[in-house]
Scaffold this active site. Structure first.
Site, mmCIF file in Angstrom:
data_model
loop_
_atom_site.group_PDB
_atom_site.id
_atom_site.type_symbol
_atom_site.label_atom_id
_atom_site.label_comp_id
_atom_site.label_asym_id
_atom_site.label_seq_id
_atom_site.Cartn_x
_atom_site.Cartn_y
_atom_site.Cartn_z
ATOM 1 N N TRP A 1 -5.428 13.580 16.759
ATOM 2 C CA TRP A 1 -6.309 13.736 15.599
ATOM 3 C C TRP A 1 -7.248 12.569 15.457
ATOM 4 O O TRP A 1 -8.424 12.748 15.116
ATOM 5 C CB TRP A 1 -5.504 13.994 14.315
ATOM 6 C CG TRP A 1 -4.853 15.336 14.384
ATOM 7 C CD1 TRP A 1 -3.520 15.601 14.407
ATOM 8 C CD2 TRP A 1 -5.508 16.615 14.482
ATOM 9 N NE1 TRP A 1 -3.306 16.966 14.519
ATOM 10 C CE2 TRP A 1 -4.503 17.600 14.564
ATOM 11 C CE3 TRP A 1 -6.839 17.025 14.516
ATOM 12 C CZ2 TRP A 1 -4.790 18.972 14.683
ATOM 13 C CZ3 TRP A 1 -7.134 18.378 14.627
ATOM 14 C CH2 TRP A 1 -6.116 19.335 14.703
ATOM 15 N N ASP B 1 -7.034 9.861 7.182
ATOM 16 C CA ASP B 1 -6.752 11.302 7.335
ATOM 17 C C ASP B 1 -5.268 11.527 7.023
ATOM 18 O O ASP B 1 -4.424 11.410 7.903
ATOM 19 C CB ASP B 1 -7.085 11.740 8.764
ATOM 20 C CG ASP B 1 -6.727 13.198 9.028
ATOM 21 O OD1 ASP B 1 -6.219 13.870 8.110
ATOM 22 O OD2 ASP B 1 -6.968 13.662 10.154
ATOM 23 N N LYS C 1 -0.843 21.715 5.324
ATOM 24 C CA LYS C 1 0.402 21.058 5.714
ATOM 25 C C LYS C 1 1.266 20.776 4.487
ATOM 26 O O LYS C 1 2.335 21.331 4.335
ATOM 27 C CB LYS C 1 0.130 19.756 6.480
ATOM 28 C CG LYS C 1 -0.110 19.907 7.972
ATOM 29 C CD LYS C 1 -1.503 20.301 8.324
ATOM 30 C CE LYS C 1 -1.719 20.492 9.808
ATOM 31 N NZ LYS C 1 -2.859 19.742 10.314
HETATM 32 C C1 LIG Z 1 -3.983 19.609 11.053
HETATM 33 C C2 LIG Z 1 -4.687 18.303 11.083
HETATM 34 C C3 LIG Z 1 -6.077 18.225 11.191
HETATM 35 C C4 LIG Z 1 -6.968 19.452 11.345
HETATM 36 O O1 LIG Z 1 -6.984 20.154 10.174
HETATM 37 P P1 LIG Z 1 -7.953 21.432 9.993
HETATM 38 O O2 LIG Z 1 -7.834 21.669 8.526
HETATM 39 O O3 LIG Z 1 -7.395 22.514 10.843
HETATM 40 O O4 LIG Z 1 -9.314 21.046 10.408
HETATM 41 C C5 LIG Z 1 -6.665 16.977 11.188
HETATM 42 N N1 LIG Z 1 -5.925 15.858 11.058
HETATM 43 C C6 LIG Z 1 -4.583 15.895 10.978
HETATM 44 C C7 LIG Z 1 -3.816 14.621 10.847
HETATM 45 C C8 LIG Z 1 -3.915 17.115 10.976
HETATM 46 O O5 LIG Z 1 -2.578 17.158 10.871
#
Ligand SMILES: *Cc1c(COP(=O)(O)O)cnc(C)c1O
Length: 360
Positions: free
Chosen positions: A102, A172, A196
């Site tokens: 990521w 993030d 998540k």
């Molecule tokens: C799942 C995830 C993403 C991507 O998320 P989307 O909403 O599908 O764009 C980005 N960063 C992390 C840490 C993630 O777990």
């Protein structure tokens, strides 16, 4: 009908109580004769739902008043672009820490908008630890420092919040937001895709310090300007109303569970048990340095990868779902977000012990 134990990395399990509330509300929300999905986003009912969700999130994270809370679209992946568009603010480059897939994606996208200085990377160790803070090549003039506190695929979690002086810290938190209390005042911007640890897919939460708004790159689409979203209560255009409403139900559920301190305790216990079951059994392995093991996403391998398919099939028969690791790393992964009950972890541990006795 009984619900399965769902270890999906995302879209992930939701609290059963939340789903039941949504079911009760589905056809006729509070006697209005229509569902939340069929309401005007500008009507007083939905505005109340939206404002309550924001307030509950503010309460849970103790978000200071000088931060805006935005409910946006495009997932965390659009934030990879929206962040440099909004936060470069005329500066030449931004700092990024690379600890997994990521962060790599965030870095690639940011390069389209300005300079990127990768201050540290763990690629040489296949992303199994957080590079020690002393080794980071920080730029004191960086527009911001971006990092990924929890790498969902590699199962690597920071055990510290970087301290970078006046450089705004951008994080993030897609896979670990709301898993424990957080000092929001240490950050310039926090973002998290909802699917998540917040709610269903379709919404991304951005928490941003208000002095960082209003200096977008020329050519930035109106819809991607945080200041526009902030001025319009995240309703410059039609927001994903149902995801927003369900996220609000999750925030209320978290409050009922005792808030983030209580979640942190349960989450720590769930992760500790599962890592112990992996470490104490030579049939299973996890490669991540102990201080950086994620509490939310626990990847593990079997002693013989040829047994992976059997493991997954037997698990599914016991209604332990979505344990396959990400295609880029293989093996297994159990995601232990807030909505995954401790009983799910206990059932997984019992199955793992039994499986290794029969196949080890
Ligand atoms: C799942 C995830 C993403 C991507 O998320 P989307 O909403 O599908 O764009 C980005 N960063 C992390 C840490 C993630 O777990």
């Amino acid at each position: 009908m009984t619900r399965a134990f769902n270890f999906c990395a995302g879209p992930a399990a939701l609290p059963e109580a939340v789903l039941q509330q949504a079911q009760a509300d589905l056809v006729d929300w509070q006697g209005r004769g229509c569902s939340v999905m069929e309401m005007s986003h500008r009507g007083k009912d939905f505005v109340a739902i939206a404002e309550q969700a924001e307030q509950d999130l503010r309460d849970l994270l103790a978000i200071p008043a000088n931060y805006k809370v935005l409910f946006l679209q495009g997932g965390a992946s659009l934030q990879f672009a929206q962040i440099p568009m909004n936060l470069l603010r005329g500066k030449a480059s931004a700092d990024y820490v690379c600890t997994g897939v990521w962060s790599e994606k965030a870095i690639e996208e940011a390069r389209k908008f300005g300079g990127v200085n990768v201050v540290a990377t763990d690629v040489a160790n296949n992303f199994t630890r957080v590079p020690s803070f002393d080794s980071w090549q920080l730029d004191p003039h960086a527009a911001y420092l971006h990092y990924t506190p929890n790498e969902t695929i590699h199962g690597v979690e920071f055990d510290f919040i970087p301290s970078v002086g006046d450089v705004p810290l951008v994080a993030d938190f897609s896979s670990s937001i709301l898993s424990e209390p957080l000092d929001v005042s240490k950050f310039g911007l926090i973002y998290a895709g909802a699917q998540k640890n917040i709610g269903p897919a379709g919404i991304v939460v951005v928490i941003v310090r208000d002095d960082l708004l209003g200096q977008v790159l020329p050519g930035t689409p109106t819809l991607l300007d945080y200041a526009v979203a902030a001025r319009n209560g995240s309703m410059y255009n039609t927001p994903p109303t149902y995801s927003w409403y369900l996220s609000g139900l999750v925030f209320q559920w978290l409050k009922q569970q005792g808030g983030l301190a209580a979640m942190a305790e349960t989450n720590a216990r769930k992760a500790r048990k599962l890592y112990a079951a992996i470490d104490d059994n030579p049939f299973y392995a996890n490669p991540v340095a102990v201080p950086n093991r994620s509490r939310m996403n626990v990847p593990f391998t079997l002693a013989d990868a040829r047994l992976d398919k059997t493991f997954l099939a037997e698990a599914e028969q016991l209604r332990l779902l979505n344990l396959a690791g990400h295609r880029s790393v293989g093996g297994m992964r159990a995601s232990l977000y807030n909505a995954v009950p401790e009983a799910a972890v206990d059932a997984l541990i019992a199955f793992m012990a039994d499986f290794s006795r029969r196949h080890g």
